[in-house]
Design a protein around this motif. Structure first.
Motif, PDB file in Angstrom:
ATOM      1  N   ALA A 271       5.583  -5.144  -2.072  1.00  0.00           N
ATOM      2  CA  ALA A 271       4.507  -4.064  -1.966  1.00  0.00           C
ATOM      3  C   ALA A 271       3.386  -5.217  -0.660  1.00  0.00           C
ATOM      4  CB  ALA A 271       3.922  -4.458  -3.396  1.00  0.00           C
ATOM      5  N   ASP A 272       2.061  -4.920  -0.859  1.00  0.00           N
ATOM      6  CA  ASP A 272       1.506  -5.631   0.028  1.00  0.00           C
ATOM      7  C   ASP A 272       1.918  -5.684   2.176  1.00  0.00           C
ATOM      8  OD1 ASP A 272      -0.717  -5.501  -2.228  1.00  0.00           O
ATOM      9  OD2 ASP A 272       0.871  -7.350  -2.760  1.00  0.00           O
ATOM     10  N   SER A 275      -0.791  -7.097   3.854  1.00  0.00           N
ATOM     11  CA  SER A 275      -2.402  -7.983   3.864  1.00  0.00           C
ATOM     12  C   SER A 275      -2.239  -8.761   4.627  1.00  0.00           C
ATOM     13  CB  SER A 275      -1.311  -8.131   2.163  1.00  0.00           C
ATOM     14  OG  SER A 275      -1.890  -9.307   1.805  1.00  0.00           O
ATOM     15  N   ASP A 276      -3.135  -9.064   5.088  1.00  0.00           N
ATOM     16  CA  ASP A 276      -3.080 -10.844   5.862  1.00  0.00           C
ATOM     17  C   ASP A 276      -2.679 -11.522   5.135  1.00  0.00           C
ATOM     18  OD1 ASP A 276      -5.073  -8.669   7.289  1.00  0.00           O
ATOM     19  OD2 ASP A 276      -6.768  -9.982   5.943  1.00  0.00           O
ATOM     20  N   ASN A 277      -2.456 -11.810   3.970  1.00  0.00           N
ATOM     21  CA  ASN A 277      -1.344 -12.887   3.783  1.00  0.00           C
ATOM     22  C   ASN A 277       0.088 -12.685   3.530  1.00  0.00           C
ATOM     23  OD1 ASN A 277      -4.264 -14.671   2.588  1.00  0.00           O
ATOM     24  ND2 ASN A 277      -3.970 -12.857   1.282  1.00  0.00           N
ATOM     25  N   PRO A 279       3.602  -9.852   2.518  1.00  0.00           N
ATOM     26  CA  PRO A 279       4.287  -8.549   1.482  1.00  0.00           C
ATOM     27  C   PRO A 279       4.427  -9.469   0.818  1.00  0.00           C
ATOM     28  CG  PRO A 279       5.535  -9.051   3.647  1.00  0.00           C
ATOM     29  CD  PRO A 279       4.435  -9.657   4.360  1.00  0.00           C
ATOM     30  N   THR A 280       4.670  -9.197  -0.362  1.00  0.00           N
ATOM     31  CA  THR A 280       5.159  -9.688  -1.842  1.00  0.00           C
ATOM     32  C   THR A 280       6.380  -9.090  -1.989  1.00  0.00           C
ATOM     33  OG1 THR A 280       2.810  -8.506  -3.184  1.00  0.00           O
ATOM     34  CG2 THR A 280       2.486 -10.692  -2.366  1.00  0.00           C
ATOM     35  N   ASN A 393       7.008   3.299   0.754  1.00  0.00           N
ATOM     36  CA  ASN A 393       5.241   4.158   1.431  1.00  0.00           C
ATOM     37  C   ASN A 393       6.103   5.440   0.999  1.00  0.00           C
ATOM     38  OD1 ASN A 393       3.311   2.052   0.979  1.00  0.00           O
ATOM     39  ND2 ASN A 393       3.666   1.749   3.251  1.00  0.00           N
TER      40      ASN A 393
END
Length: 412
Positions: A271-272, A275-277, A279-280, A393
């Motif tokens: 997921a993510d 995200s700037d951080n 994926p998780t 996705n």
């Protein structure tokens, strides 16, 4: 009249089964048998009740069969299912090349050493067998050759040339197993096929409250040729090995999909992505630095590894669906392209079996996580062997945008 939900809970408690598992099993039974029951005159309520009864009995029978086999039920999902390896086939092909380069004295030397048995066609309905007598008689091994006329060549043999066949010796060293039992492999002809597959499964023993973790599941024979679905939650019976985290397939091993088991995971596999951080998800924790942004990055990282690491390292990336073709016998061939528009990486062909075709509820433009191994063709082209996949996705195909009944269970 007892409400169906109340009946479901009571039957689940009586059979010591989770209500969600029983419900999923009953739905599967109803889907398979419902039309026949309807034709027999049973109304909807009767069909649901009958499906519940049948499902409960099936689950109880499966548990009893599993218990008798010594297997343990695991819940979770496969994440890496590489192609099977056939060690016997490789050994036979290698030995065939060796024997082809030897004269008769050299071949008989291998017979004396207990490596092979030779069969010469006499072209009169008989064959001359050259074998090690100590192995034929299951005595303690000693080098020697005996030649005997026989009337047929055993099934476990490979043709060397028009006049000669051979068999590999399965085991020439151990007359008994470590537990003291007689070793049936000693002196016997090795099978022509010994398929073996080592897969990674993320999950836990069914009914426990343990956090899901990676297990190594080993399969042989027909089970090694089974196309286990990846990133599909369910249950499977396996026999735990002495080594923690490893288990073996048994005669009762079957995988039963159960979308409700996504609940044992705290989040979707990946997921993510934007995200700037970074994926998780479980895949990030599992692959770490070999989860890369593009196919071209996978090939670059693969090229930098030494030979052993190339065999042992699993990579992952997200690719884009550019084409979907149905296969003649069911399933699909999905062509995936690199997410990097400037990439020169070759497209990847993802083969989806007929058993998994229900998982393809997405269309062109969707993004799919693939895990597996990069490799280089004889022509020097970069390729990617897909051992696991999951749609990250999803874009619904235009031909059919209603997938309300095909939810895979993961929360977005």
């Amino acid at each position: 009249m007892v409400a169906y939900e109340d009946m479901l809970k009571k039957v689940a408690a009586q059979t010591k089964t989770d209500a969600d598992t029983l419900s999923a099993k009953a739905d599967a039974v109803l889907l398979q048998e419902g039309a026949g029951w309807e034709a027999a005159g049973k109304n909807e309520e009767q069909r649901k009740t009958l499906a519940l009864r049948v499902a409960a009995r099936q689950l109880v029978a499966e548990k009893a069969k599993l218990s008798r086999s010594g297997a343990t039920l695991y819940e979770g999902m496969f994440v890496n299912v590489p192609r099977e390896k056939d060690w016997a086939q490789m050994a036979y092909n290698k030995t065939k090349k060796t024997l082809a380069g030897l004269d008769m004295d050299g071949r008989l030397s291998l017979v004396s050493q207990g490596a092979v048995v030779l069969y010469e066609n006499n072209h009169d309905g008989t064959f001359t067998r050259h074998a090690n007598p100590s192995l034929l008689n299951r005595d303690a091994f000693s080098e020697d050759v005996s030649s005997t006329e026989i009337t047929s060549v055993p099934p476990r043999s490979m043709e060397l040339d028009a006049n000669t066949s051979f068999s590999l010796i399965w085991d020439k060293n151990n007359t008994h197993f470590a537990n003291g039992n007689s070793n049936f492999k000693y002196g016997a002809n090795r099978p022509l096929e010994e398929p073996d597959r080592a897969c990674l499964f993320v999950g836990r023993k069914a009914g426990s409250n343990d956090e899901p973790r990676i297990h190594s599941f080993r399969f042989s024979g027909a089970l090694a040729k089974e196309a286990w679905p990846t990133f599909v939650t369910g249950t499977i019976g396996m026999k735990p090995a002495n080594r923690d985290g490893m288990a073996y397939g048994t005669k009762v091993t079957t995988f039963s999909p159960d979308a409700n088991l996504t609940s044992i995971f705290s989040a979707p596999p990946l997921a993510d992505l934007m995200s700037d951080n970074g994926p998780t998800g479980m895949v990030v924790d599992w692959l770490g630095e070999t989860l890369l942004p593009s196919l071209s990055d996978c090939h670059t990282a693969y090229a930098a590894l030494d030979d052993k690491a190339k065999w042992d390292t699993t990579f992952g990336t997200v690719a884009e669906v550019v084409h979907i073709d149905p296969r003649d016998n069911g399933g699909f061939i999905i062509t995936l392209g690199d997410m990097d528009i400037m990439s020169s990486a070759s497209p990847v062909e993802l083969y989806v079996s007929a058993k998994e075709e229900a998982e393809v509820d997405f269309g062109v433009g969707s993004e799919v996580l693939i895990v597996g191994s990069p490799w280089v063709s004889r022509e020097g082209e970069d390729r990617f062997m897909v051992n696991g996949w999951w749609c990250v996705n999803r874009i619904a195909p235009l031909a059919d945008t209603d997938f309300s009944g095909d939810d895979d269970g993961w929360d977005a």
